[in-house]
Design an enzyme around this catalytic site. Sequence first.
Site, short mmCIF file in Angstrom:
data_model
loop_
_atom_site.label_atom_id
_atom_site.label_comp_id
_atom_site.label_asym_id
_atom_site.label_seq_id
_atom_site.Cartn_x
_atom_site.Cartn_y
_atom_site.Cartn_z
N SER A 1 0.80 -1.25 0.13
CA SER A 1 -0.02 0.11 -0.04
C SER A 1 0.78 1.21 0.10
O SER A 1 2.06 1.32 0.51
CB SER A 1 -1.04 -0.02 1.05
OG SER A 1 -0.19 0.20 2.57
N THR A 2 0.28 2.40 -0.35
CA THR A 2 1.08 3.52 -0.38
C THR A 2 1.25 4.04 0.91
O THR A 2 2.11 4.56 1.12
CB THR A 2 0.13 4.55 -1.20
OG1 THR A 2 -0.04 4.33 -2.51
CG2 THR A 2 0.83 6.07 -1.18
N GLY B 1 4.20 2.20 2.31
CA GLY B 1 5.30 2.99 1.61
C GLY B 1 5.99 4.01 2.14
O GLY B 1 6.96 4.55 2.15
N GLU C 1 6.85 -0.16 -5.03
CA GLU C 1 5.79 -0.43 -5.91
C GLU C 1 4.39 -0.43 -5.02
O GLU C 1 4.14 -1.51 -4.33
CB GLU C 1 5.97 -1.92 -6.79
CG GLU C 1 4.94 -1.95 -7.97
CD GLU C 1 3.92 -3.02 -7.73
OE1 GLU C 1 2.75 -2.72 -7.36
OE2 GLU C 1 3.99 -4.17 -8.15
N CYS D 1 -2.04 -5.34 -8.11
CA CYS D 1 -1.91 -3.95 -7.99
C CYS D 1 -2.13 -3.26 -9.37
O CYS D 1 -2.52 -2.15 -9.37
CB CYS D 1 -0.28 -3.70 -7.47
SG CYS D 1 -0.11 -4.01 -5.77
#
Length: 469
Positions: free
Chosen positions: A222-223, A226, A243, A277
């Site tokens: 997940s962002t 990240g 990613e 994703c």
Amino acid sequence: METYDALLASITPDAGETRAILDPATGTLVGTAPVHTVQDLEAAVAAAAAAQPAWAALGHGARSAALLKAADAVERSAEELARLLSREQGKPLNGPNARFEVGACAAWLRVAAGTPLDPETVVDDGETRAELHYRPIGVVGAIGPWNWPMMITVWQIAPALRMGNAVVVKPSEYTPLSVLALAKVLNEELPEGLLSVVSGGRDVGARLAEHPAIGKVMFTGSTATGKAIIKSSAETVKRLTLELGGNDAGIVLPDADPKAIAEGLFWGAFINTGQTCAALKRLYVHDSLYEAVCTELTAVAASMPMGVGLDENNVLGPLQNRAQFDIVAGLVEAAKASGARVLLGGNPDTGQPGHFYPATLVADIDNSNPLVAEEQFGPALPIIRYGTVGEAVAMANALDVGLGASVWSSDPAEARKVAARLEAGTVWINKHGAVDPRIPFGGAKQSGYGLEFGVEGLKALGVPQVING
């Protein structure tokens, strides 16, 4: 090659804290996984640091030979690995699922081993000579997701090992058995201590991201996570490849053939039951063929059997965990409440075991609806109507993510023109999500940074060094 039972027994801990892993399709026990601690991580990092110099000294040729043998080992145990993956992750054996994923592990190992990376002469004018080389980083930390646990782990470790690094892997808490089993098989052909799996919780992941002995972190997920890794890694200025979330857009141009593209659209969106994703997560279709695309796509989706992964007939499985099921169900319910038209699905049978959500297509939905604007990561595809290509491009680019996108057209040249206007790391033409170990892959905007695969992926796992003179 080991039997399935022997492979599972080989990764089952004899002592220490354990956690039961349940089949998301049936709720039955798959096996027990170790719950490793930060102390276990410290031991793995120390072992990796000790093993790495000798591995680096072997050179590219010997390291590549070892990776090819590791690919052979994966192929010898392919069916056992696929069965474990199917039971733990939920994905069926057939279709672009468990057997496909294990096969991709071997393929990525072979390509990482076989991709040439020679020193680059950047200047040689008779007075100055400069060469660009790539040296090992040292110890690489790899943090993987639960949707493609084996394949993405190989995406991370294959280039890292090829470039002379050691690797410590932290798998998702949802799918540790698959990664432990994969590492067990790979380690049949690798030096002791070079590749370790630490199956722990968030505290282990946080320590890995900040550990001073780890020179690079690779993360797929997940962002939000990240961003946390970026912060944790800052103190030691780690290299990162991230990613992150996608919410990929697809645009069907007015000249497309609805029947010809319907199956490609389906698998672009519903591969791994939508838990990918870089899957197609919002589809923009021109007014002139909107109803035809809806009809053809519905017919394809309705023909795809969903059920327990070990049943050879199924090609769609459950959501891997209840939390993801609830996200998908909530977004579809919000779409229904807004007046959107459900073409297929949207009606899960909560009386059956497993986290099954039916393949769902939602039409006549506003672009601002949460099912469009938020990443659903499951088997529910919103189909949005547009009038001009400029309008479709604007809607596709409106979000703060940009992992992948696709353009669907009978005119490849026109499709490439539209593709050049999209803000995404990869834009596919008449397909979606077709990654290739030879072709660089990475995200734009908040979908992450850094490239994987091919020559660029190898370079990302090395420290560039210029020799000038």
